[in-house]
Design a protein around this motif. Structure first.
Motif, PDB file in Angstrom:
ATOM      1  N   VAL A 134       0.839  -1.066   0.029  1.00  0.00           N
ATOM      2  CA  VAL A 134      -0.051  -0.267  -0.040  1.00  0.00           C
ATOM      3  C   VAL A 134       0.773   1.245   0.111  1.00  0.00           C
ATOM      4  O   VAL A 134       1.933   1.492   0.780  1.00  0.00           O
ATOM      5  N   LEU A 135       0.698   2.047  -1.036  1.00  0.00           N
ATOM      6  CA  LEU A 135       1.344   3.614  -0.925  1.00  0.00           C
ATOM      7  C   LEU A 135       0.544   4.482  -0.635  1.00  0.00           C
ATOM      8  O   LEU A 135      -0.675   4.600  -1.051  1.00  0.00           O
ATOM      9  N   SER A 136       0.922   5.203   0.180  1.00  0.00           N
ATOM     10  CA  SER A 136      -0.025   6.514   0.551  1.00  0.00           C
ATOM     11  C   SER A 136       0.738   7.661   0.149  1.00  0.00           C
ATOM     12  O   SER A 136       1.964   8.012   0.362  1.00  0.00           O
ATOM     13  N   ILE A 137       0.016   8.725  -0.407  1.00  0.00           N
ATOM     14  CA  ILE A 137       0.616  10.058  -0.871  1.00  0.00           C
ATOM     15  C   ILE A 137      -0.388  11.062  -0.084  1.00  0.00           C
ATOM     16  O   ILE A 137      -1.494  11.276  -0.356  1.00  0.00           O
ATOM     17  N   LYS A 138       0.196  11.931   0.365  1.00  0.00           N
ATOM     18  CA  LYS A 138      -0.499  13.012   1.390  1.00  0.00           C
ATOM     19  C   LYS A 138       0.416  14.336   1.396  1.00  0.00           C
ATOM     20  O   LYS A 138       1.662  14.295   1.935  1.00  0.00           O
ATOM     21  N   ASN A 139       0.041  15.248   0.588  1.00  0.00           N
ATOM     22  CA  ASN A 139       0.902  16.467   0.720  1.00  0.00           C
ATOM     23  C   ASN A 139       2.201  16.432   0.081  1.00  0.00           C
ATOM     24  O   ASN A 139       3.157  16.893   0.574  1.00  0.00           O
ATOM     25  N   GLY A 140       2.292  15.404  -1.071  1.00  0.00           N
ATOM     26  CA  GLY A 140       3.775  15.209  -1.594  1.00  0.00           C
ATOM     27  C   GLY A 140       4.486  14.231  -0.705  1.00  0.00           C
ATOM     28  O   GLY A 140       5.470  13.584  -1.153  1.00  0.00           O
ATOM     29  N   ASN A 141       4.136  13.711   0.471  1.00  0.00           N
ATOM     30  CA  ASN A 141       4.896  12.968   1.199  1.00  0.00           C
ATOM     31  C   ASN A 141       4.368  11.293   0.806  1.00  0.00           C
ATOM     32  O   ASN A 141       2.993  11.335   0.964  1.00  0.00           O
ATOM     33  N   ILE A 142       5.454  10.549   0.550  1.00  0.00           N
ATOM     34  CA  ILE A 142       5.197   9.420   0.085  1.00  0.00           C
ATOM     35  C   ILE A 142       5.703   8.225   1.158  1.00  0.00           C
ATOM     36  O   ILE A 142       6.705   8.359   1.683  1.00  0.00           O
ATOM     37  N   SER A 143       4.662   7.054   1.596  1.00  0.00           N
ATOM     38  CA  SER A 143       5.053   6.072   2.340  1.00  0.00           C
ATOM     39  C   SER A 143       4.289   4.937   1.876  1.00  0.00           C
ATOM     40  O   SER A 143       3.623   4.756   1.140  1.00  0.00           O
ATOM     41  N   GLY A 144       4.882   3.738   2.479  1.00  0.00           N
ATOM     42  CA  GLY A 144       4.432   2.498   1.993  1.00  0.00           C
ATOM     43  C   GLY A 144       4.470   1.404   2.904  1.00  0.00           C
ATOM     44  O   GLY A 144       5.394   1.693   3.781  1.00  0.00           O
ATOM     45  N   SER A 145       3.970   0.231   2.646  1.00  0.00           N
ATOM     46  CA  SER A 145       3.997  -0.698   3.713  1.00  0.00           C
ATOM     47  C   SER A 145       3.425  -2.029   2.847  1.00  0.00           C
ATOM     48  O   SER A 145       2.796  -1.778   1.991  1.00  0.00           O
ATOM     49  N   SER A 146       4.077  -2.935   3.370  1.00  0.00           N
ATOM     50  CA  SER A 146       3.971  -4.461   2.615  1.00  0.00           C
ATOM     51  C   SER A 146       4.124  -5.359   3.892  1.00  0.00           C
ATOM     52  O   SER A 146       5.000  -5.247   4.858  1.00  0.00           O
ATOM     53  N   ASN A 147       3.688  -6.534   3.634  1.00  0.00           N
ATOM     54  CA  ASN A 147       3.724  -7.763   4.662  1.00  0.00           C
ATOM     55  C   ASN A 147       3.618  -9.036   3.553  1.00  0.00           C
ATOM     56  O   ASN A 147       3.187  -9.465   2.785  1.00  0.00           O
ATOM     57  N   PHE A 148       4.761  -9.877   3.710  1.00  0.00           N
ATOM     58  CA  PHE A 148       4.876 -11.119   2.863  1.00  0.00           C
ATOM     59  C   PHE A 148       5.622 -12.238   3.375  1.00  0.00           C
ATOM     60  O   PHE A 148       6.500 -11.944   4.394  1.00  0.00           O
ATOM     61  N   PRO A 149       5.412 -13.629   3.075  1.00  0.00           N
ATOM     62  CA  PRO A 149       6.172 -14.529   3.705  1.00  0.00           C
ATOM     63  C   PRO A 149       7.552 -14.896   2.765  1.00  0.00           C
ATOM     64  O   PRO A 149       7.539 -14.571   1.943  1.00  0.00           O
TER      65      PRO A 149
END
Length: 187
Positions: A134-149
């Motif tokens: 999941v990528l989140s973009i808010k006011n130009g700030n970019i963050s992401g998260s993932s979970n995998f085996p």
């Protein structure tokens, strides 16, 4: 000595500027953790010192982490992890080189469900992975998260038969990243 430090800092500053000019964002404090659920004991470790680069033009993404930077609840677990399983002196880093499959408009705020595909080099064994993120973009700030085996056997990480109930054969890896250089600062 001061001149040498000045030159090194100048080169690093110019290199960082080139990354921004080319549409690359950097994170130097990626949170990486893993969880192993086993009958005798759950094992969890994390580090906040991962490194990542996201290329906004190509959707390429890169992660690197020092294996020895993972911290455990018990010191003995950390010692066994580094010496017996990961052989951290021999294979000190894990790296992921991949690409975000779906197109993402990094200039628009929103939450994007994406798939990241690429190669994970762990314990000197490269394996191809596909993971939801999941990528989140808010006011130009970019963050992401993932979970995998991650299957330990796929990376030639051996668990002694005697300890098979202590360590799961598959561990859940979680990645959380926030990029330091933002689009808002570049515009």
């Amino acid at each position: 000595m001061k001149k040498i430090l000045f030159i090194v800092n100048l080169i690093a500053f110019i290199g960082a500027g080139e990354c921004l000019a080319q549409g690359q964002l950097v994170s130097r404090n990626v949170l990486l953790s893993f969880f192993s659920s086993a009958p005798i004991e759950d094992i969890k470790a994390e580090t906040k010192t991962g490194y990542s680069i996201l290329d906004l033009q190509t959707n390429n993404i890169y992660f690197k982490v020092d294996i020895r930077s993972f911290k455990f609840r018990k010191g003995l677990m950390q010692e066994h992890f580094n010496e017996n399983y990961m052989e951290s002196d021999k294979y000190p880093y894990a790296e992921f080189k991949g690409k975000i499959k779906e197109p993402v408009d990094f200039s628009k705020d929103g939450t994007y469900d994406v798939t990241v595909i690429g190669d994970l080099l762990l314990h000197n064994v490269k394996q191809n992975y596909s993971a939801k993120a999941v990528l989140s973009i808010k006011n130009g700030n970019i963050s992401g998260s993932s979970n995998f085996p991650v299957k330990l056997v796929d990376h030639n990480i051996k668990i002694p038969t005697l300890l098979i109930k202590n360590i799961a054969e598959v561990v859940q890896v979680t990645v959380n990243v926030t990029y330091e250089n933002t689009l808002a600062k570049k515009m």
